[in-house]
Design a protein around this motif. Structure first.
Motif, mmCIF file in Angstrom:
data_model
loop_
_atom_site.group_PDB
_atom_site.id
_atom_site.type_symbol
_atom_site.label_atom_id
_atom_site.label_comp_id
_atom_site.label_asym_id
_atom_site.label_seq_id
_atom_site.Cartn_x
_atom_site.Cartn_y
_atom_site.Cartn_z
ATOM 1 N N MET A 1 1.003 4.009 -13.627
ATOM 2 C CA MET A 1 0.925 4.421 -12.409
ATOM 3 C C MET A 1 0.716 6.076 -12.411
ATOM 4 S SD MET A 1 4.312 2.422 -11.305
ATOM 5 C CE MET A 1 4.984 3.671 -10.034
ATOM 6 N N LEU A 2 1.025 6.750 -13.561
ATOM 7 C CA LEU A 2 0.895 8.222 -13.384
ATOM 8 C C LEU A 2 -0.774 8.431 -13.966
ATOM 9 C CD1 LEU A 2 3.822 9.075 -16.096
ATOM 10 C CD2 LEU A 2 3.388 10.083 -13.818
ATOM 11 N N LYS A 3 -1.284 7.610 -14.559
ATOM 12 C CA LYS A 3 -2.705 7.721 -14.984
ATOM 13 C C LYS A 3 -3.530 7.637 -13.674
ATOM 14 C CE LYS A 3 -2.491 7.005 -19.743
ATOM 15 N NZ LYS A 3 -3.006 6.130 -21.018
ATOM 16 N N LYS A 4 -3.170 6.508 -13.031
ATOM 17 C CA LYS A 4 -3.715 6.182 -11.876
ATOM 18 C C LYS A 4 -3.871 7.119 -10.802
ATOM 19 C CE LYS A 4 -2.253 3.470 -8.791
ATOM 20 N NZ LYS A 4 -1.415 2.304 -8.018
ATOM 21 N N ASN A 5 -2.648 7.766 -10.363
ATOM 22 C CA ASN A 5 -2.686 8.674 -9.648
ATOM 23 C C ASN A 5 -3.029 10.344 -10.238
ATOM 24 O OD1 ASN A 5 -1.231 7.757 -6.941
ATOM 25 N ND2 ASN A 5 -0.435 6.600 -8.658
ATOM 26 N N HIS A 6 -3.554 10.384 -11.346
ATOM 27 C CA HIS A 6 -3.942 11.616 -12.097
ATOM 28 C C HIS A 6 -3.013 12.674 -12.313
ATOM 29 C CE1 HIS A 6 -7.890 9.904 -11.502
ATOM 30 N NE2 HIS A 6 -7.618 9.726 -10.296
ATOM 31 N N ILE A 7 -1.705 12.128 -12.497
ATOM 32 C CA ILE A 7 -0.543 12.912 -12.490
ATOM 33 C C ILE A 7 -0.287 13.455 -14.311
ATOM 34 C CG2 ILE A 7 1.944 13.262 -12.444
ATOM 35 C CD1 ILE A 7 0.258 13.299 -9.732
ATOM 36 N N GLY A 8 -0.171 14.675 -14.393
ATOM 37 C CA GLY A 8 0.106 15.016 -15.957
ATOM 38 C C GLY A 8 1.483 15.205 -16.177
ATOM 39 N N CYS A 9 2.113 14.669 -17.130
ATOM 40 C CA CYS A 9 3.299 14.731 -17.525
ATOM 41 C C CYS A 9 3.408 15.100 -18.837
ATOM 42 C CB CYS A 9 4.160 13.544 -16.890
ATOM 43 S SG CYS A 9 6.096 13.533 -17.240
ATOM 44 N N PRO B 1 0.806 -1.162 -0.033
ATOM 45 C CA PRO B 1 -0.028 -0.013 0.087
ATOM 46 C C PRO B 1 0.946 1.334 0.133
ATOM 47 C CG PRO B 1 0.147 -0.967 2.357
ATOM 48 C CD PRO B 1 0.615 -2.158 1.142
ATOM 49 N N MET B 2 0.584 2.141 -0.985
ATOM 50 C CA MET B 2 1.306 3.346 -1.193
ATOM 51 C C MET B 2 0.477 4.592 -1.023
ATOM 52 S SD MET B 2 4.639 2.879 -1.581
ATOM 53 C CE MET B 2 5.195 1.236 -1.276
ATOM 54 N N ASN B 3 1.089 5.745 -0.466
ATOM 55 C CA ASN B 3 0.315 6.765 -0.196
ATOM 56 C C ASN B 3 0.844 7.837 -1.447
ATOM 57 O OD1 ASN B 3 -1.318 8.908 0.790
ATOM 58 N ND2 ASN B 3 0.285 9.563 2.181
ATOM 59 N N GLY B 4 0.154 7.775 -2.640
ATOM 60 C CA GLY B 4 0.579 8.724 -3.618
ATOM 61 C C GLY B 4 1.638 8.198 -4.541
ATOM 62 N N PHE B 5 1.859 8.886 -6.009
ATOM 63 C CA PHE B 5 3.028 8.565 -6.807
ATOM 64 C C PHE B 5 4.389 8.738 -6.354
ATOM 65 C CE2 PHE B 5 5.369 9.234 -10.490
ATOM 66 C CZ PHE B 5 5.204 7.942 -11.304
ATOM 67 N N GLU B 6 4.357 9.803 -5.524
ATOM 68 C CA GLU B 6 5.776 10.006 -5.169
ATOM 69 C C GLU B 6 6.188 8.928 -4.270
ATOM 70 O OE1 GLU B 6 6.360 13.838 -3.314
ATOM 71 O OE2 GLU B 6 5.719 15.095 -5.008
ATOM 72 N N GLN B 7 5.636 8.457 -3.302
ATOM 73 C CA GLN B 7 5.997 7.180 -2.543
ATOM 74 C C GLN B 7 6.467 5.871 -3.420
ATOM 75 O OE1 GLN B 7 6.732 7.283 0.694
ATOM 76 N NE2 GLN B 7 6.631 9.590 0.448
ATOM 77 N N GLU B 8 5.358 5.598 -4.479
ATOM 78 C CA GLU B 8 5.318 4.635 -5.369
ATOM 79 C C GLU B 8 6.908 4.873 -6.095
ATOM 80 O OE1 GLU B 8 2.108 5.000 -7.559
ATOM 81 O OE2 GLU B 8 0.743 3.659 -6.465
ATOM 82 N N LEU B 9 7.106 6.116 -6.673
ATOM 83 C CA LEU B 9 8.528 6.369 -7.148
ATOM 84 C C LEU B 9 9.604 6.151 -6.369
ATOM 85 C CD1 LEU B 9 8.877 7.449 -10.065
ATOM 86 C CD2 LEU B 9 9.176 9.615 -9.291
#
Length: 209
Positions: free
Chosen positions: A141-149, A81-89
């Motif tokens: 992972m980007l899409k799941k966390n609604h991150i635009g890049c 379990p992760m809290n956001g994309f930064e933690q996943e990265l």
């Protein structure tokens, strides 16, 4: 997958793995195609069913090894379990670092051979699917966390290059410090790279990633 396709995959993987062992033991320049097929227990003609020459094999091996590493990191990630994309990265970065700490041959091979041109082939249709999977995972992972890049490929490469160079010096030579001492600074750098490349998804066109 049928028996024929399975056999092809087994032979190709045998060539890749034995080439990796020879490249890391003897060096790329001193390793011949005959060395590779002999060690793999295959006929020389089999080599040319999968690779144009030794250089083609090396380039695909780099992508293959990098792809394996990232696929394994992703598989480990999905069970945590992760809290956001930064933690996943950061989790993925730490997983890769731990693997490279244990496998100096892999670290030396990637550090010496991974280049922008070779890295980009990981995103083309000309390499095995298993070597493309890590990039597909990354985009999801980007899409799941609604991150635009605007340039996810370049962001990933920048982070990989940072990890690659840092691990090479800090793990192999403990310079300027050990990897454990440097890790907090590496984490901060990764987060800064991520934030430099990304914006809120609502601020860019929906098809950007």
């Amino acid at each position: 997958m049928g028996k024929l396709e399975t056999n092809k995959k087994v032979k190709k993987n045998a060539l890749l793995q034995n080439a990796f062992e020879l490249f890391t033991d003897k060096g790329f320049a001193k390793t011949t195609i005959s060395d590779i097929v002999s060690r793999a227990g295959l006929a020389k003609g089999t080599f040319y069913l999968y690779f144009k020459d030794k250089y083609d094999l090396r380039d695909k091996l780099i992508v293959y090894k990098a792809g394996q590493l990232f696929c394994d990191a992703y598989k480990a990630l999905v069970s945590q379990p992760m809290n956001g994309f930064e933690q996943e990265l950061l989790f993925v970065a730490d997983y890769i670092i731990e693997r490279l700490k244990k496998d100096h041959s892999l670290l030396q091979f990637l550090a010496k051979n991974l280049s922008w041109g070779i890295f980009r082939t990981a995103f083309s249709s000309n390499v095995p699917k298993e070597s493309e999977e890590f990039y597909d995972y990354y985009l999801r992972m980007l899409k799941k966390n609604h991150i635009g890049c605007k340039d996810p490929e370049l962001m990933l490469f920048t982070i990989i290059e940072l990890i690659n160079a840092t691990c090479y010096n800090c793990i192999l030579f403990e310079e300027p410090v050990t990897i454990d001492e440097y890790l907090p600074y590496l984490h901060l750098s990764i987060i800064q790279i991520f934030r430099a490349f990304t914006v809120e998804a609502s601020a860019i066109p929906a098809n950007t990633i």
